[in-house]
Design a protein around this motif. Sequence first.
Motif, PDB file in Angstrom:
ATOM      1  N   MET A  32       0.824  -1.206   0.000  1.00 28.74           N
ATOM      2  CA  MET A  32       0.000   0.000   0.000  1.00 28.74           C
ATOM      3  C   MET A  32       0.862   1.261   0.000  1.00 28.74           C
ATOM      4  O   MET A  32       0.578   2.213  -0.732  1.00 28.74           O
ATOM      5  N   LEU A  33       1.910   1.279   0.812  1.00 28.45           N
ATOM      6  CA  LEU A  33       2.779   2.458   0.909  1.00 28.45           C
ATOM      7  C   LEU A  33       3.983   2.353  -0.026  1.00 28.45           C
ATOM      8  O   LEU A  33       4.290   3.286  -0.773  1.00 28.45           O
ATOM      9  N   GLY A  34       4.671   1.219  -0.005  1.00 28.72           N
ATOM     10  CA  GLY A  34       5.868   1.045  -0.826  1.00 28.72           C
ATOM     11  C   GLY A  34       5.598   0.779  -2.294  1.00 28.72           C
ATOM     12  O   GLY A  34       6.499   0.877  -3.123  1.00 28.72           O
ATOM     13  N   ARG A  35       4.360   0.408  -2.625  1.00 29.17           N
ATOM     14  CA  ARG A  35       3.924   0.223  -4.022  1.00 29.17           C
ATOM     15  C   ARG A  35       4.807  -0.770  -4.783  1.00 29.17           C
ATOM     16  O   ARG A  35       5.151  -0.550  -5.937  1.00 29.17           O
ATOM     17  N   LEU A  36       5.196  -1.864  -4.123  1.00 30.50           N
ATOM     18  CA  LEU A  36       6.011  -2.883  -4.782  1.00 30.50           C
ATOM     19  C   LEU A  36       5.251  -3.470  -5.962  1.00 30.50           C
ATOM     20  O   LEU A  36       4.080  -3.831  -5.847  1.00 30.50           O
ATOM     21  N   ARG A  37       5.939  -3.596  -7.090  1.00 33.57           N
ATOM     22  CA  ARG A  37       5.320  -4.097  -8.307  1.00 33.57           C
ATOM     23  C   ARG A  37       6.054  -5.325  -8.826  1.00 33.57           C
ATOM     24  O   ARG A  37       7.200  -5.581  -8.463  1.00 33.57           O
ATOM     25  N   LYS A  38       5.383  -6.052  -9.668  1.00 33.59           N
ATOM     26  CA  LYS A  38       5.955  -7.243 -10.281  1.00 33.59           C
ATOM     27  C   LYS A  38       7.269  -6.893 -10.976  1.00 33.59           C
ATOM     28  O   LYS A  38       7.363  -5.891 -11.689  1.00 33.59           O
ATOM     29  N   GLY A  39       8.290  -7.715 -10.778  1.00 32.68           N
ATOM     30  CA  GLY A  39       9.583  -7.503 -11.406  1.00 32.68           C
ATOM     31  C   GLY A  39      10.521  -6.610 -10.629  1.00 32.68           C
ATOM     32  O   GLY A  39      11.724  -6.558 -10.941  1.00 32.68           O
ATOM     33  N   GLU A  40      10.019  -5.886  -9.603  1.00 36.55           N
ATOM     34  CA  GLU A  40      10.885  -5.046  -8.786  1.00 36.55           C
ATOM     35  C   GLU A  40      11.598  -5.892  -7.725  1.00 36.55           C
ATOM     36  O   GLU A  40      11.248  -7.047  -7.492  1.00 36.55           O
ATOM     37  N   THR A  41      12.594  -5.279  -7.086  1.00 43.75           N
ATOM     38  CA  THR A  41      13.364  -5.964  -6.052  1.00 43.75           C
ATOM     39  C   THR A  41      13.022  -5.403  -4.681  1.00 43.75           C
ATOM     40  O   THR A  41      13.052  -4.188  -4.471  1.00 43.75           O
ATOM     41  N   LEU A  42      12.694  -6.310  -3.764  1.00 40.41           N
ATOM     42  CA  LEU A  42      12.423  -5.966  -2.372  1.00 40.41           C
ATOM     43  C   LEU A  42      13.575  -6.447  -1.511  1.00 40.41           C
ATOM     44  O   LEU A  42      13.992  -7.605  -1.607  1.00 40.41           O
ATOM     45  N   LEU A  43      14.093  -5.574  -0.664  1.00 38.97           N
ATOM     46  CA  LEU A  43      15.081  -5.947   0.349  1.00 38.97           C
ATOM     47  C   LEU A  43      14.394  -5.945   1.704  1.00 38.97           C
ATOM     48  O   LEU A  43      13.796  -4.941   2.104  1.00 38.97           O
ATOM     49  N   VAL A  44      14.462  -7.067   2.407  1.00 42.08           N
ATOM     50  CA  VAL A  44      13.831  -7.204   3.721  1.00 42.08           C
ATOM     51  C   VAL A  44      14.904  -7.423   4.770  1.00 42.08           C
ATOM     52  O   VAL A  44      15.642  -8.409   4.718  1.00 42.08           O
ATOM     53  N   HIS A  45      14.998  -6.510   5.725  1.00 43.55           N
ATOM     54  CA  HIS A  45      15.912  -6.703   6.843  1.00 43.55           C
ATOM     55  C   HIS A  45      15.227  -7.569   7.905  1.00 43.55           C
ATOM     56  O   HIS A  45      14.037  -7.432   8.165  1.00 43.55           O
ATOM     57  N   GLY A  46      16.005  -8.463   8.505  1.00 47.20           N
ATOM     58  CA  GLY A  46      15.408  -9.409   9.441  1.00 47.20           C
ATOM     59  C   GLY A  46      14.579 -10.440   8.714  1.00 47.20           C
ATOM     60  O   GLY A  46      13.437 -10.721   9.078  1.00 47.20           O
ATOM     61  N   GLY A  47      15.154 -11.034   7.679  1.00 51.59           N
ATOM     62  CA  GLY A  47      14.407 -11.923   6.810  1.00 51.59           C
ATOM     63  C   GLY A  47      13.898 -13.179   7.480  1.00 51.59           C
ATOM     64  O   GLY A  47      12.959 -13.812   6.983  1.00 51.59           O
ATOM     65  N   ALA A  48      14.476 -13.577   8.616  1.00 52.10           N
ATOM     66  CA  ALA A  48      14.039 -14.793   9.311  1.00 52.10           C
ATOM     67  C   ALA A  48      12.972 -14.522  10.356  1.00 52.10           C
ATOM     68  O   ALA A  48      12.469 -15.459  10.980  1.00 52.10           O
ATOM     69  N   SER A  49      12.601 -13.273  10.542  1.00 48.47           N
ATOM     70  CA  SER A  49      11.585 -12.921  11.533  1.00 48.47           C
ATOM     71  C   SER A  49      10.192 -13.280  11.024  1.00 48.47           C
ATOM     72  O   SER A  49      10.015 -13.690   9.872  1.00 48.47           O
ATOM     73  N   GLY A  50       9.201 -13.108  11.878  1.00 46.34           N
ATOM     74  CA  GLY A  50       7.834 -13.339  11.439  1.00 46.34           C
ATOM     75  C   GLY A  50       7.458 -12.443  10.280  1.00 46.34           C
ATOM     76  O   GLY A  50       6.887 -12.890   9.277  1.00 46.34           O
ATOM     77  N   ILE A  51       7.789 -11.159  10.389  1.00 46.23           N
ATOM     78  CA  ILE A  51       7.508 -10.228   9.297  1.00 46.23           C
ATOM     79  C   ILE A  51       8.331 -10.596   8.072  1.00 46.23           C
ATOM     80  O   ILE A  51       7.823 -10.596   6.943  1.00 46.23           O
ATOM     81  N   GLY A  52       9.596 -10.929   8.265  1.00 47.12           N
ATOM     82  CA  GLY A  52      10.457 -11.255   7.134  1.00 47.12           C
ATOM     83  C   GLY A  52       9.990 -12.462   6.364  1.00 47.12           C
ATOM     84  O   GLY A  52       9.915 -12.448   5.128  1.00 47.12           O
ATOM     85  N   THR A  53       9.662 -13.556   7.074  1.00 47.80           N
ATOM     86  CA  THR A  53       9.242 -14.781   6.386  1.00 47.80           C
ATOM     87  C   THR A  53       7.930 -14.579   5.648  1.00 47.80           C
ATOM     88  O   THR A  53       7.702 -15.176   4.595  1.00 47.80           O
ATOM     89  N   PHE A  54       7.060 -13.721   6.182  1.00 49.54           N
ATOM     90  CA  PHE A  54       5.799 -13.446   5.494  1.00 49.54           C
ATOM     91  C   PHE A  54       6.030 -12.538   4.291  1.00 49.54           C
ATOM     92  O   PHE A  54       5.460 -12.745   3.214  1.00 49.54           O
ATOM     93  N   ALA A  55       6.888 -11.527   4.452  1.00 45.17           N
ATOM     94  CA  ALA A  55       7.160 -10.591   3.358  1.00 45.17           C
ATOM     95  C   ALA A  55       7.772 -11.310   2.163  1.00 45.17           C
ATOM     96  O   ALA A  55       7.437 -11.008   1.005  1.00 45.17           O
TER      97      ALA A  55
END
Length: 318
Positions: free
Chosen positions: A133-156
């Motif tokens: 909703m805020l970051g407007r991630l789109r198909k083909g773009e790259t997302l970097l998630v800090h804390g990738g093993a966290s609950g938020i990270g694994t879901f993201a």
Amino acid sequence: MRAIEITRSGGPEVLEWREVPDPEPGRGDVLIDVAASAVNRADVLQRQGNYQPPQGASPYPGLEVSGVVAAVGADVEHFKAGDEVCALLAGGGYAERVAVPWQQVMPVPRGVRLEEAAGLPEVACTVWSNVFMLGRLRKGETLLVHGGASGIGTFAVQLAKAFGANVVVTVGSSGKGERVKELGADAYVNYREEDFAEQVKADVILDIMGAKYLAGNVRALKTGGRLVVIGMQGGRKAELDLGVLLAKRASVHGTTLRARPVEEKGAIVRSVVENVWPLIDAGAVRPVVFAELPMSDAAEAHRMVDSGDHVGKILLVR
């Protein structure tokens, strides 16, 4: 009823399972018999005395629950007694019962155990509202998630992959990195050994660290990139090179979820049910549960979170 009380600020030992007054549902509230709650970093901060509940919220920790509707107040048309639901809370989830505005209540997705569903509301609403909703991630773009093993990270990771994005995460060990790759991450960076800003160029960054990573995050952004900061585990204050930010035509957003008005939370919840729940129904996105402990053992669950050895969510089950 019984609930976990924070008897004073401190370590996990300050959490005690006690008899407390029953919640008093108001107009528009749904009263839920809790099946499970989940531990979030905000609960740890509250226990430590560093994150007080919003005004009017329950003093007990717990930002999400699953359970069965016990009763509904006036003006509630979407739920009835006996419904299996999960809910986003401002507090009070570590308890046998909780009252929550109906706008923050969701049906349990198909194929998800009632207890597992307790690990969905906070991560689903956080990731959807901030990355999409805020970051407007789109198909083909790259997302970097800090804390990738966290609950938020694994879901993201799972949600971004379901929408066709490339996903890179930061983790503290190769073991965690490989586990997150199993969930769909394209690559990981071990932050103990590498500088993520030299390894990754991202369109959207979801950051839980705050000050410590600010300069590196801006360096890692692509032109037109969006940095969304949702935590301050690495501190509150840092210097920002505005020249770099302007040259990239990039943006920095800071958000929280807990203290938002019911109407704003309700809009996020409705969007999650519309856009995210079908992916869970289809099995494309799943809750990642590291452990389930009795709610009375909340102190042990907090010790597990403090150790940082877990991948995914830790649930507290009635």
